[in-house]
Write a protein that holds these residues in place. Structure first.
Motif, PDB file in Angstrom:
ATOM      1  N   PRO A  40       0.830  -1.211   0.000  1.00  0.00           N
ATOM      2  CA  PRO A  40       0.000   0.000   0.000  1.00  0.00           C
ATOM      3  C   PRO A  40       0.867   1.264   0.000  1.00  0.00           C
ATOM      4  O   PRO A  40       1.872   1.331   0.717  1.00  0.00           O
ATOM      5  CB  PRO A  40      -0.803  -0.114   1.313  1.00  0.00           C
ATOM      6  CG  PRO A  40      -0.003  -1.019   2.198  1.00  0.00           C
ATOM      7  CD  PRO A  40       0.852  -1.893   1.313  1.00  0.00           C
ATOM      8  N   VAL A  41       0.479   2.230  -0.818  1.00  0.00           N
ATOM      9  CA  VAL A  41       1.264   3.460  -0.960  1.00  0.00           C
ATOM     10  C   VAL A  41       0.367   4.690  -0.904  1.00  0.00           C
ATOM     11  O   VAL A  41      -0.835   4.603  -1.161  1.00  0.00           O
ATOM     12  CB  VAL A  41       2.042   3.493  -2.305  1.00  0.00           C
ATOM     13  CG1 VAL A  41       3.145   2.451  -2.323  1.00  0.00           C
ATOM     14  CG2 VAL A  41       1.102   3.322  -3.499  1.00  0.00           C
ATOM     15  N   ASP A  42       0.984   5.827  -0.592  1.00  0.00           N
ATOM     16  CA  ASP A  42       0.353   7.137  -0.746  1.00  0.00           C
ATOM     17  C   ASP A  42       0.268   7.404  -2.249  1.00  0.00           C
ATOM     18  O   ASP A  42       1.295   7.358  -2.948  1.00  0.00           O
ATOM     19  CB  ASP A  42       1.238   8.175  -0.040  1.00  0.00           C
ATOM     20  CG  ASP A  42       0.695   9.592  -0.147  1.00  0.00           C
ATOM     21  OD1 ASP A  42       0.292  10.003  -1.264  1.00  0.00           O
ATOM     22  OD2 ASP A  42       0.710  10.308   0.867  1.00  0.00           O
ATOM     23  N   SER A  43      -0.923   7.677  -2.740  1.00  0.00           N
ATOM     24  CA  SER A  43      -1.087   7.745  -4.192  1.00  0.00           C
ATOM     25  C   SER A  43      -0.606   9.067  -4.798  1.00  0.00           C
ATOM     26  O   SER A  43      -0.629   9.230  -6.017  1.00  0.00           O
ATOM     27  CB  SER A  43      -2.542   7.472  -4.585  1.00  0.00           C
ATOM     28  OG  SER A  43      -3.416   8.341  -3.917  1.00  0.00           O
ATOM     29  N   LEU A  44      -0.139  10.006  -3.961  1.00  0.00           N
ATOM     30  CA  LEU A  44       0.456  11.231  -4.486  1.00  0.00           C
ATOM     31  C   LEU A  44       1.983  11.146  -4.520  1.00  0.00           C
ATOM     32  O   LEU A  44       2.620  11.662  -5.435  1.00  0.00           O
ATOM     33  CB  LEU A  44       0.036  12.443  -3.639  1.00  0.00           C
ATOM     34  CG  LEU A  44       0.508  13.809  -4.164  1.00  0.00           C
ATOM     35  CD1 LEU A  44      -0.213  14.175  -5.461  1.00  0.00           C
ATOM     36  CD2 LEU A  44       0.305  14.898  -3.114  1.00  0.00           C
ATOM     37  N   THR A  45       2.570  10.483  -3.519  1.00  0.00           N
ATOM     38  CA  THR A  45       4.036  10.469  -3.396  1.00  0.00           C
ATOM     39  C   THR A  45       4.645   9.079  -3.570  1.00  0.00           C
ATOM     40  O   THR A  45       5.856   8.949  -3.689  1.00  0.00           O
ATOM     41  CB  THR A  45       4.448  10.952  -1.998  1.00  0.00           C
ATOM     42  OG1 THR A  45       3.930  10.009  -1.032  1.00  0.00           O
ATOM     43  CG2 THR A  45       3.909  12.333  -1.701  1.00  0.00           C
ATOM     44  N   PHE A  46       3.795   8.034  -3.507  1.00  0.00           N
ATOM     45  CA  PHE A  46       4.236   6.627  -3.550  1.00  0.00           C
ATOM     46  C   PHE A  46       5.072   6.235  -2.334  1.00  0.00           C
ATOM     47  O   PHE A  46       5.730   5.197  -2.324  1.00  0.00           O
ATOM     48  CB  PHE A  46       4.922   6.282  -4.886  1.00  0.00           C
ATOM     49  CG  PHE A  46       3.922   6.378  -5.989  1.00  0.00           C
ATOM     50  CD1 PHE A  46       3.113   5.309  -6.311  1.00  0.00           C
ATOM     51  CD2 PHE A  46       3.711   7.590  -6.638  1.00  0.00           C
ATOM     52  CE1 PHE A  46       2.119   5.426  -7.267  1.00  0.00           C
ATOM     53  CE2 PHE A  46       2.722   7.720  -7.595  1.00  0.00           C
ATOM     54  CZ  PHE A  46       1.929   6.632  -7.917  1.00  0.00           C
TER      55      PHE A  46
END
Lengths: 425, 93
Positions: A298-304
């Motif tokens: 799972p990642v932050d979809s703005l910064t990865f």
């Protein structure tokens, strides 16, 4: 600065963001694990656009064999050399390329331990590990089994694809080629069906009485109508696609007997067997605790940035990113936003807002016959996932459109040349 | 060149998106070449006047220009995004 920045598309980024106030920005260490579509794209983009970044790429192989266009080897349309790339030009751009395995990450000390014993320090880390095959998920399909039933899904140095090609060459006319195709999510959703097409293209010319039995764990697949139209037009009677609801799910294999066994216990004898097993994020993502219980990251979809381990950004097939496919183009596109976000964060700035992530997956289904799917994606407002832009993207139109198919095959080749140059050039 | 970019961006309504033009234009690089200078059968688009790019993208969006995939792509971008991409590509030589 303009002499440097004129070299490549995107060169306006450092000009706009760094000059002149950030010209004195301290070097910051960006370490990248994995030199595939995500990692090589990130390293190249970082060196071209943010020359103040100190970039290290850790990748065990000295030559990268692409998954895209691997299927064309099966049809005899490409050779291994034409889908293999070295890291020399990336090194010449100033990236430090270390050919070793990254064995462990210490997110507190911010170091990566190499198999050779050395430790590499980072300020920000990108992990682009690709996938691991889940040996044992199909009973009887362990690593030894791949010598008989090649997966040809993780290209390594190309041996698996070459093995499958040799097996096809040895196939008697009238023989049976079996494929076992996994459930979602997996690397390259249209890939198994392009592979079926490329095998059929070879068989039609050399073993016209041979048959392909494509056993699928799913009841639907990417570009399905387009693929099936093409199979009916180009390879009539050769391909039987057997979905889950026709007992297509293969649960066991017996490589010695060359048998695929279905969910309901039907044993299918095949002459050549291509088993594409279920997958997870690549090993380092699991051992470093980046993946969750699903086996994906799972990642932050703005910064990865990882949602589990701060300071580590994960891109490419290892991530949980539906509705984006696990594709090379998505890895390339998201790598650039990840690098731009990292550059901003290292300067204490906000990451670039409102990115657009872009994908096109072409598939070759025959000579001068290409089809595609396009997707234009954005992060959701909560930065927890991705949304496809409404009323955009989608697949090629169906119907008797030979000029569209011919052009898409040409544009597919241009995509391959372009994106590999963007990574390795 | 930098001044030209800034002037162009200053005329746009949404400065955040305009600043993102170079990053948005990276999507083009996957097919049109790393410098958007063209790759094999795919034409170069670097250095094309911004108004031309905007007009072509609008024609693609409206299905007024025949296309294999550009219609599907163009419909994924807003007017401001297309303007930002076009200004950036126009500035490339």
């Amino acid at each position: 600065m303009s002499r440097i920045t004129r070299r490549a598309l995107g060169a306006g980024i450092p000009a706009l963001l760094t000059a002149p106030a950030f010209a004195q920005a301290p070097a910051a260490r960006l370490v990248i694990i994995g030199g595939g579509f995500g990692g090589a794209s990130a390293a190249n983009f970082a060196r071209r656009q943010y020359p103040w970044l100190d970039v290290t790429l850790i990748e065990p192989k000295t030559r990268f064999v692409t998954c895209p266009y691997g299927n064309l080897l099966l049809a005899g349309l490409r050779d291994l050399n034409s889908i293999s790339f070295g890291y020399e030009r990336l090194a010449a751009r100033g990236a430090r390329v270390i050919h070793d395995w990254a064995d462990a990450i210490d997110p507190t000390a911010r170091t990566v331990r190499l198999r050779g014993g050395a430790s590499v320090a980072y300020d920000r880390l990108i992990v682009s590990p690709g996938i691991a095959l889940r040996y044992g998920a199909i009973e009887g399909y362990d690593q030894a089994a791949e010598a008989i039933f090649p997966h040809a899904w993780v290209p390594g140095e190309g041996q698996q694809t070459l093995l499958l090609r040799r097996q096809l060459e040895a196939l008697p006319d009238g023989g049976v080629v079996g494929l076992a195709i996994p459930d979602n999510p997996f690397r390259c959703p249209p890939g198994p069906y392009e592979r079926i097409s490329m095998i059929a293209s070879y068989l039609k010319r050399h073993k016209p009485r041979a048959k392909i039995l494509a056993f699928d764990t799913k009841n639907a697949f990417s570009k399905q109508g387009l693929f099936q139209d093409a199979w009916n037009a180009l390879y009539p009677g050769m391909i039987d696609w057997i979905p889950a609801n026709r007992d297509g799910r293969i649960l066991r294999v017996d490589p010695a007997a060359r048998v695929f066994e279905s969910e309901f216990g039907v044993r299918h004898r095949v002459d050549v067997g291509n088993v594409i097993p279920p997958q997870s994020a690549g090993g380092i993502a699991i051992s470093a605790g980046l993946a969750n219980e699903s086996g994906w990251v799972p990642v932050d979809s703005l910064t990865f940035e990882s949602r589990r381990v701060p300071g580590i950004h994960v891109i490419g097939d290892a991530t949980i990113a539906p509705p984006m496919p696990k594709s090379g183009y998505v890895a390339n596109s998201t790598a650039k936003q990840a690098v731009a976000a990292i550059a901003a964060l290292l300067r204490g700035e906000a990451p670039p807002p409102a990115p657009v992530y872009f994908n096109t997956c072409y598939s070759h289904v025959g000579a001068e016959y290409g089809i595609s799917i396009v997707g234009v994606f954005r992060p959701n407002a909560e930065r927890t996932g991705f949304v496809e832009t409404p009323n955009s993207g989608g697949v090629s139109p169906r119907g008797d459109l030979p000029e569209q198919r011919r052009l898409e095959a040409l544009y597919a080749d241009a995509w391959y040349g372009s994106i590999t140059a963007d990574m390795f050039g | 060149m930098i001044r030209l970019c800034l002037l162009a961006f200053a005329t746009l309504a949404a400065p955040a998106l305009a600043a993102n033009g170079p990053l948005l234009a990276q999507a083009c690089a996957g097919c049109h070449g790393p410098n958007a200078a063209g790759q094999e059968a795919t034409p170069g688009i670097a250095g094309v006047p911004a108004a031309t790019i905007v007009a072509q993208m609008n024609a693609f969006r409206a299905n007024e220009r025949p296309a294999t995939i550009m219609g599907r792509i163009a419909r994924g971008y807003s007017d401001a995004e297309i303007a930002a991409i076009a200004e950036y590509l126009a500035s490339r030589r």
